[in-house]
Design a protein around this motif. Structure first.
Motif, short mmCIF file in Angstrom:
data_model
loop_
_atom_site.label_atom_id
_atom_site.label_comp_id
_atom_site.label_asym_id
_atom_site.label_seq_id
_atom_site.Cartn_x
_atom_site.Cartn_y
_atom_site.Cartn_z
N PRO A 160 0.77 -1.11 -0.21
CA PRO A 160 -0.01 0.27 -0.13
C PRO A 160 0.87 1.27 -0.03
O PRO A 160 0.50 2.22 -0.67
CB PRO A 160 -0.94 -0.23 1.23
N ASN A 161 1.80 1.18 0.73
CA ASN A 161 2.68 2.68 0.99
C ASN A 161 3.70 2.76 -0.23
O ASN A 161 4.50 3.75 -0.32
CB ASN A 161 3.40 2.43 2.22
N TYR A 181 0.79 3.95 -3.54
CA TYR A 181 0.12 3.19 -4.57
C TYR A 181 -1.34 3.23 -3.88
O TYR A 181 -2.47 3.28 -4.73
CB TYR A 181 0.38 1.73 -4.32
N VAL A 182 -1.51 3.08 -2.54
CA VAL A 182 -2.95 2.93 -2.04
C VAL A 182 -3.82 4.10 -2.46
O VAL A 182 -5.15 3.81 -2.82
CB VAL A 182 -2.85 2.72 -0.48
N ASN A 183 -3.35 5.15 -2.91
CA ASN A 183 -4.10 6.36 -2.92
C ASN A 183 -4.32 6.33 -4.52
O ASN A 183 -5.16 7.28 -5.10
CB ASN A 183 -3.47 7.48 -2.60
N ILE A 229 -7.10 5.34 3.81
CA ILE A 229 -6.07 4.27 3.74
C ILE A 229 -6.36 3.13 4.40
O ILE A 229 -6.22 1.93 3.63
CB ILE A 229 -4.76 4.82 4.46
N LYS A 232 -8.97 1.32 1.65
CA LYS A 232 -8.34 0.75 0.64
C LYS A 232 -7.41 -0.37 0.92
O LYS A 232 -7.42 -1.30 0.04
CB LYS A 232 -7.76 1.87 -0.06
N SER A 233 -6.88 -0.26 1.95
CA SER A 233 -5.77 -1.31 2.22
C SER A 233 -6.64 -2.66 2.46
O SER A 233 -6.32 -3.79 2.36
CB SER A 233 -5.13 -0.91 3.50
N LEU A 236 -6.65 -4.78 -0.17
CA LEU A 236 -5.59 -5.59 -0.57
C LEU A 236 -5.40 -6.82 0.43
O LEU A 236 -4.95 -7.73 0.01
CB LEU A 236 -4.36 -4.62 -0.55
#
Length: 310
Positions: A160-161, A181-183, A229, A232-233, A236
């Protein structure tokens, strides 16, 4: 400040300044061939960025050292702020940029030893500090699109980061935006595939930057929305759960879309066959089936977590 943390913070400033200098040299990006064979469509972009970072922008320029970086962590209200001067990073520089075909086993092992997840990055930055033996490695993901939304990396390969540089190109123009990436994730999962892929979007990342990244005078401010965050995380970390919820919606929804994906109807047919089988079972058989299914799910989770870096 501990070197690794300094390098991680350095990336917030460096990636913003890299975006700015690339925008100011956009004609160089326009010369890149984005229309090669599909399997190698980003080859020239990777090579260009390797050379550009190494030879023209391998550290934050001295004229920028008077600026400040602020990270504002929020969950609806400001509850933490961390600020420091760009001059904190004046001794950090990019000593090497590695392309995928340059990633040796020793490099991969060095990344893993730092506690970072190695996911075959498009670019791997080697960051050093002047007059010390300090060294660290930070991956960069590259995405390019002619439109906007594209399938991202498979869920097993997304951190994610991780920093992403997103290029949107047409025959007449090139635009770039950078961020974590997460954004860039739209919360849509591409399926089926060899592995599910969260959809990413140039527009999503650009709009995130407009809202959560501000340049006010000499201060660069990142507003880090922990709630967004985390949401969205979850896409994943629990992508199977997200797909299960979607499939449950499919079998309960009476409306059929005109261009609906073929596997939606396969899910309906599977559910009908399963219900038919289940209804013929007695209570003991139902309990046994549920036990076996739960045991298999738990076992799969253990195995897949053990192979998460493969």
């Amino acid at each position: 400040m501990e070197f690794k943390k300094k390098a991680d913070l350095f990336m917030y400033a460096f990636m913003f300044e890299l975006e700015q200098t690339l925008q100011n040299n956009i004609n160089k990006l326009k010369e890149i061939n984005f229309h090669a064979d599909e399997a190698n469509v980003d080859t020239e972009l990777k090579s260009f960025l390797k050379q550009y970072i190494k030879e023209e922008f391998n550290r934050i320029p001295e004229e920028k050292w008077g600026s400040n970086l602020s990270l504002v962590f929020t969950d609806g209200r400001i509850n933490q702020k961390e600020s420091l001067s760009y001059s904190t990073f004046k001794n950090l520089y990019i000593s090497e940029v590695y392309l995928p075909n340059e990633l040796t086993d020793n490099l991969k092992e060095a990344v893993r030893k730092e506690g970072r997840v190695f996911v075959n990055p498009d670019l791997l930055l080697e960051i050093r500090e002047d007059d010390t033996e300090n060294i660290t490695f930070i991956p960069i993901e590259l995405k390019s699109t002619k439109d906007d939304k594209i399938p991202g990396s498979s869920v097993q390969q997304v951190t994610p980061n991780e920093w992403v540089l997103f290029v949107k190109h047409t025959d007449k123009s090139v635009n770039i935006t950078v961020g974590q990436y997460v954004n860039s994730i739209t919360q849509t999962m591409q399926f089926p595939d060899r592995s599910p892929r969260p959809q990413v979007s140039f527009k999503t990342l650009s709009q995130h930057n407009v809202k959560y990244r501000k340049k006010e005078g000499k201060e660069l401010i990142y507003f880090i929305d922990k709630e967004s965050i985390a949401k969205k995380s979850k896409l994943l970390k629990d992508w199977q759960g997200i797909l299960v919820d979607r499939w449950l919606d499919v079998i309960q929804n009476e409306k059929i879309k005109k261009n609906e994906a073929w596997f939606n109807n396969t899910i309906r047919r599977y559910t009908l066959d399963f219900l038919s089988m289940y209804e013929k079972m007695n209570d003991a058989e139902k309990a046994e089936l549920k036990f076996k299914m739960k045991k298999a799910v738990d076992l799969y989770s253990q195995i897949s977590n053990g192979n998460s870096e493969e």
